[in-house]
Design an enzyme around this catalytic site. Structure first.
Site, short mmCIF file in Angstrom:
data_model
loop_
_atom_site.label_atom_id
_atom_site.label_comp_id
_atom_site.label_asym_id
_atom_site.label_seq_id
_atom_site.Cartn_x
_atom_site.Cartn_y
_atom_site.Cartn_z
CG HIS A 59 -1.88 1.06 1.36
ND1 HIS A 59 -1.98 1.86 2.47
CD2 HIS A 59 -2.83 1.48 0.49
CE1 HIS A 59 -2.97 2.72 2.30
NE2 HIS A 59 -3.50 2.51 1.11
NE ARG A 60 -1.94 5.73 1.52
CZ ARG A 60 -2.42 6.39 2.56
NH1 ARG A 60 -1.62 7.16 3.28
NH2 ARG A 60 -3.70 6.34 2.88
CD GLU A 103 -3.20 2.22 -3.11
OE1 GLU A 103 -4.23 2.89 -3.20
OE2 GLU A 103 -2.20 2.62 -2.44
CG ASP A 113 -3.16 7.09 -3.22
OD1 ASP A 113 -4.27 6.54 -3.18
OD2 ASP A 113 -2.24 6.84 -2.41
CG HIS A 159 -3.37 9.31 0.34
ND1 HIS A 159 -4.07 10.11 1.22
CD2 HIS A 159 -4.12 8.19 0.17
CE1 HIS A 159 -5.18 9.50 1.58
NE2 HIS A 159 -5.25 8.34 0.97
CD GLU A 211 -7.45 5.55 -4.15
OE1 GLU A 211 -6.70 4.99 -3.33
OE2 GLU A 211 -8.31 6.41 -3.83
CE LYS A 238 -6.63 8.95 -2.40
NZ LYS A 238 -7.54 8.03 -1.68
CG ASP A 289 -0.09 0.70 5.48
OD1 ASP A 289 -0.06 1.18 4.34
OD2 ASP A 289 -0.93 1.04 6.35
O1 G3P Z 1 -6.70 1.57 -2.72
C1 G3P Z 1 -6.86 1.16 -1.40
C2 G3P Z 1 -6.64 2.28 -0.42
O2 G3P Z 1 -5.45 2.92 -0.74
C3 G3P Z 1 -7.77 3.27 -0.40
O3 G3P Z 1 -7.68 4.18 0.64
O4 G3P Z 1 -7.20 6.40 1.59
O5 G3P Z 1 -5.41 4.69 1.52
O6 G3P Z 1 -6.17 5.80 -0.56
P1 G3P Z 1 -6.57 5.31 0.78
CA CA Z 2 -4.94 4.65 -2.18
#
Ligand code: G3P
Ligand code: CA
Length: 235
Positions: free
Chosen positions: A6-7, A33, A35, A48, A108, A110, A228
């Protein structure tokens, strides 16, 4: 079950930076992943928040800076000197990196707060230029945007991102043209998973940081978790 960082590996590295994505590859994660938003001059950038304060030493809105200006801010600011200067990456830099790996790239869009007209087209152009369509899944909380992306890029997989349960979820996903579902992990149940698996909808919940929860989700047949802490499972 696959593991998406994640990120990047956001528990250990500055989120949404090249060092975080490179660490995900080193750990042999299946995917990353990130944004994406647009700078004032229309460059897709990887960050993000819609504003700079939380993750960089800048202030103000992403949409109000050109990319040359954004690049001067340090996205590893909260880590002190540990990683030196880490600029906000362009999506192009990440696509180039991913094209030299076997990573899956979850992009993603955003765009729930700032609409960013043409974001979908610009993202698709990059996926096309770097020939990574088979490595990409595009998701968004903005389901109108996701639908639009599907109309211009029906050769790229999409996934409905949601924090809250949605009625008639299978029809909803199919109406958007998506093949995946990225829910907050807290709204998944075994019955829901059984139904989604029947329809071959790929479920990749976020943000799953507890190994016991990961195990349960794996037992229920999720395709991947977005976490994460990929190092917890992969080490
Ligand atoms: O794509 C999954 C997750 O990243 C969505 O929430 O706020 O972390 O971008 P957020
Ligand atoms: Ca995200």
């Amino acid at each position: 079950m696959k593991i998406y960082a994640h990120r990047g590996v956001a528990s250990l590295y500055p989120e949404n930076t090249m060092v975080a994505f490179q660490e995900a590859a080193r750990l042999k994660c299946n995917g990353i992943e990130l944004d994406v938003q647009l700078s004032k001059d229309g460059v897709p950038v990887v960050i993000h928040d819609e504003t700079l304060e939380r993750t960089t030493n800048g202030t103000g809105w992403i949409k109000d800076y050109s990319y040359d200006e954004l690049r001067l801010f340090n996205a590893s600011y909260t880590f002190g000197e540990k990683f030196g200067h880490c600029p906000i990456p362009t999506l192009e830099e990440v696509c180039s990196f991913v094209s030299r790996t076997s990573l899956t790239l979850n992009i993603e869009l955003k765009n729930e707060i700032v609409p960013y007209p043409t974001l979908e087209e610009k993202v698709y152009d990059l996926i096309h230029s770097y020939k990574i369509k088979d490595q990409v899944v595009v998701s968004s909380f903005n389901h109108e945007s996701l639908k639009h992306f599907h109309t211009i890029a029906n050769d790229v997989k999409t996934a409905v991102l949601t924090e809250k349960p949605i009625d008639n979820i299978v029809e909803y996903i199919q109406d958007i043209g998506a093949t995946g579902y990225h829910p907050n992990f807290t709204i998944i149940t075994k019955d829901l998973m059984d139904m989604l698996n029947t329809y071959e909808i790929a479920v990749r919940p976020y943000t799953v940081n507890d190994p016991q929860v990961m195990q349960n989700l794996s037992n229920w047949g999720v395709e991947a978790v977005i976490t994460d802490y990929p190092q917890l499972i992969l080490s």
